[in-house]
Design a protein around this motif. Structure first.
Motif, PDB file in Angstrom:
ATOM      1  N   UNK A   1      45.266  36.267  27.842  1.00 15.74           N
ATOM      2  CA  UNK A   1      45.462  36.464  29.255  1.00 15.74           C
ATOM      3  C   UNK A   1      46.643  36.657  29.463  1.00 15.74           C
ATOM      4  N   UNK A   2      47.394  37.931  29.505  1.00 19.21           N
ATOM      5  CA  UNK A   2      48.880  37.983  29.723  1.00 19.21           C
ATOM      6  C   UNK A   2      49.233  37.625  31.068  1.00 19.21           C
ATOM      7  N   UNK A   3      50.677  37.279  31.062  1.00 23.65           N
ATOM      8  CA  UNK A   3      51.350  36.873  32.458  1.00 23.65           C
ATOM      9  C   UNK A   3      52.208  36.158  32.202  1.00 23.65           C
ATOM     10  N   UNK A   4      52.974  35.827  33.329  1.00 28.82           N
ATOM     11  CA  UNK A   4      54.245  35.124  33.362  1.00 28.82           C
ATOM     12  C   UNK A   4      54.117  33.478  33.531  1.00 28.82           C
TER      13      UNK A   4
ATOM     14  N   UNK B   1      41.337  36.084  34.830  1.00 29.00           N
ATOM     15  CA  UNK B   1      40.692  35.139  33.893  1.00 29.00           C
ATOM     16  C   UNK B   1      39.136  35.500  34.214  1.00 29.00           C
ATOM     17  N   UNK B   2      38.700  36.489  34.705  1.00 30.85           N
ATOM     18  CA  UNK B   2      37.256  37.078  34.759  1.00 30.85           C
ATOM     19  C   UNK B   2      37.328  38.269  34.122  1.00 30.85           C
TER      20      UNK B   2
ATOM     21  N   UNK C   1      34.913  27.870  30.624  1.00 31.81           N
ATOM     22  CA  UNK C   1      33.719  28.402  30.794  1.00 31.81           C
ATOM     23  C   UNK C   1      33.004  28.740  32.021  1.00 31.81           C
ATOM     24  N   UNK C   2      33.595  28.033  32.951  1.00 34.74           N
ATOM     25  CA  UNK C   2      32.893  27.464  34.343  1.00 34.74           C
ATOM     26  C   UNK C   2      33.448  27.727  35.257  1.00 34.74           C
ATOM     27  N   UNK C   3      34.654  28.709  35.191  1.00 35.41           N
ATOM     28  CA  UNK C   3      35.372  29.301  36.378  1.00 35.41           C
ATOM     29  C   UNK C   3      36.332  28.229  36.941  1.00 35.41           C
ATOM     30  N   UNK C   4      36.944  28.488  37.800  1.00 34.92           N
ATOM     31  CA  UNK C   4      38.221  27.752  38.400  1.00 34.92           C
ATOM     32  C   UNK C   4      38.013  27.729  39.814  1.00 34.92           C
ATOM     33  N   UNK C   5      38.192  26.620  40.577  1.00 36.39           N
ATOM     34  CA  UNK C   5      38.522  26.588  41.983  1.00 36.39           C
ATOM     35  C   UNK C   5      39.647  25.950  42.674  1.00 36.39           C
TER      36      UNK C   5
END
Length: 501
Positions: free
Chosen positions: A448-451, A390-391, A476-480
């Motif tokens: 964003x590909x993935x399962x 995701x980055x 747009x602010x990232x994830x934690x």
């Protein structure tokens, strides 16, 4: 309501006891004051009625004059003033006062008889034997009257002293009775509080502690109709309901564990069995493309490429399902391990799977945890890979692993909360409920590909460590992603160098 009624009964009895005792004490005090006043009056009658009047008659006999006569009558009037009040009415001294009043009325006549003889003698009359006998008889009568006044005064004083002593004794008995009554009331209150309140409350406390320790079969068995007995009955009813609920929960848990094992076994079997036909489909598609690809139209070649791509995607999905099943079924092997060193190893492997990317991994040192190395490695790999994915649209990706100290919701002990934070695309928190559900995705496959299984795997691993996984992000602010790893039974852990997020 029985205890409350008993409390009211004791309070009313105490109030009545105090009111009655106070009334009796006031009455006794008034009687005591009246008797003191009678004693004061009796003490004055003797000097005035006997001594003073005698001295006045002797003064007049020694020197008869109008002034001496007036002084005697003044003493007589003073005695009358003392005998006039009705203090002795209705008392044992009332007959004595009546006799004193009668003698008081006789004294003027006796005085006048003595005075007449003494005045004739003073005028120069020769005293005859008859005059001397009359004067002597009058003196004797006067002395007897005054002596009787003195005797009656002493009787009054004796009666007053006896009554004072009796009133003092009554007052002492009254005070002693009041103290005894209040002592009995206080003792009864203490007995009631101890027997009907404190002892049952102690039993309730012991019952609550027993239930807290897991002795769900413990019952109080209180009998009675008072408030605490009703609470004890409700406690036993609650314990019965709790026991039935726990028994039902144990049965449901057993059934659920059995169903989960069967489902996991089925999922593992299906996933494992699907790989063979899937490999066959991919292999035949590749053989068809290699042997006859040049003879096929362009559109057919694109279809073959899509078939091979979907086979690869399906194979990846099956691999994730197998990994999820293995994580769920395997028993963790706990040990003290350095999470920062494990994270650096995982970060290098993840970095290799994203060639050409500028990715910075920031890992706090000294992260020592009690956990399963293999499972925590899988969790970190999924979290790091998720952050790298995701980055992808960020020129310089940054993935951080840190730790901070928090207090658990019960506030009883400190916990270590670890976090993996990135500066990627983030997501809208209103969809956070779907975040850890398998196959649920926050972005499209094209973006964003993935399962959609990676975070579900991480959650299962953290749960196997008795921890909690949560997320915080913004578009747009990232994830934690934060997760706790409580200290499980084991040797003492080194103190980590916590880095605040």
């Amino acid at each position: 309501m029985l205890i409350r009624r008993q409390q009211w009964a004791i309070a009313i009895a105490s109030l009545i006891t105090v009111v009655v005792a106070t009334g009796l004490w006031i009455a006794n005090n008034l009687a005591l004051r009246a008797e003191l006043e009678r004693g004061r009056m009796s003490a004055q009658i003797g000097p005035v009625g006997a001594a003073q009047m005698r001295s006045r008659i002797f003064e007049f006999l020694a020197e008869p004059s109008p002034a001496a006569r007036a002084r005697w009558y003044e003493s007589h009037q003073a005695l009358g003033a003392l005998l006039a009040p009705a203090l002795m009415d209705g008392t044992p001294g009332e007959p004595i006062i009546a006799g004193l009043r009668a003698r008081h009325a006789e004294l003027p006549a006796l005085f006048e008889a003595l005075a007449a003889d003494r005045l004739r003698e003073a005028a120069g009359s020769t005293p005859t034997p008859e005059l001397l006998d009359a004067q002597r008889m009058a003196s004797v009568h006067f002395m007897e009257a005054t002596q009787q006044v003195a005797s009656d005064t002493l009787r009054l004083l004796d009666l007053g002293q006896a009554r004072l002593e009796r009133l003092h004794a009554d007052q002492e008995r009254l005070i002693a009775g009041l103290i005894l009554a209040l002592g009995l009331v206080i003792g009864l209150e203490l007995f009631l509080v101890h027997r009907r309140i404190l002892d049952p409350l102690q039993e309730l406390h012991k019952g609550a502690r027993a239930i807290e320790k897991g002795h769900y079969e413990h019952r109080l068995g209180m009998s009675g109709k008072d408030e605490i007995a009703q609470v004890g009955a409700q406690f036993d009813h609650m314990a019965d309901a709790l026991g039935e609920t726990l028994q039902a929960l144990h049965q449901q848990r057993s059934q659920l564990e059995l169903a989960n094992r069967e489902l996991e076994s089925f999922s593992y079997s299906v996933s494992h069995d699907l790989r063979a036909p899937l490999r066959g489909i991919g292999g035949w598609a590749q053989a068809l493309e290699e042997d006859h690809g040049a003879a096929l139209p362009v559109e057919a070649q694109e279809y073959l490429a899509r078939i091979r791509g979907e086979c690869a995607r399906m194979n990846l999905l099956i691999e994730d399902l197998l990994q999820l099943a293995r994580v769920t079924r395997s028993e963790p092997s706990f040990e003290w391990l350095e999470l920062d060193l494990l994270a650096r190893e995982v970060a290098e492997r993840v970095r290799e799977s994203w060639p050409g990317r500028d990715i910075e991994f920031v890992i706090a040192p000294g992260l020592t945890v009690w956990g399963d190395r293999r499972l925590l490695g899988i969790a970190l790999a999924n979290l790091f890979d998720n952050a790298c994915k995701f980055t992808a649209r960020v020129p310089r990706a940054r993935v951080e692993l840190g730790c901070r100290e928090i207090v658990d919701p019960l506030g009883t002990r400190a916990l270590r909360q670890y976090f993996v934070r990135d500066n990627g695309a983030g997501f809208d928190m209103k969809h956070a409920a779907r975040l850890f559900v398998p196959f649920q995705r926050m972005h499209s496959q094209r973006e964003f590909p993935g399962t959609g299984i990676g975070l579900a795997i991480v959650q299962r691993i953290i749960q196997r460590h008795a921890g909690v996984l949560e997320a915080e992000a913004g578009p747009g602010e990232g994830a934690c992603f934060r997760f706790t790893l409580p200290l499980l039974p084991g040797p003492p852990a080194p103190v980590p160098n916590a880095t605040p997020p």
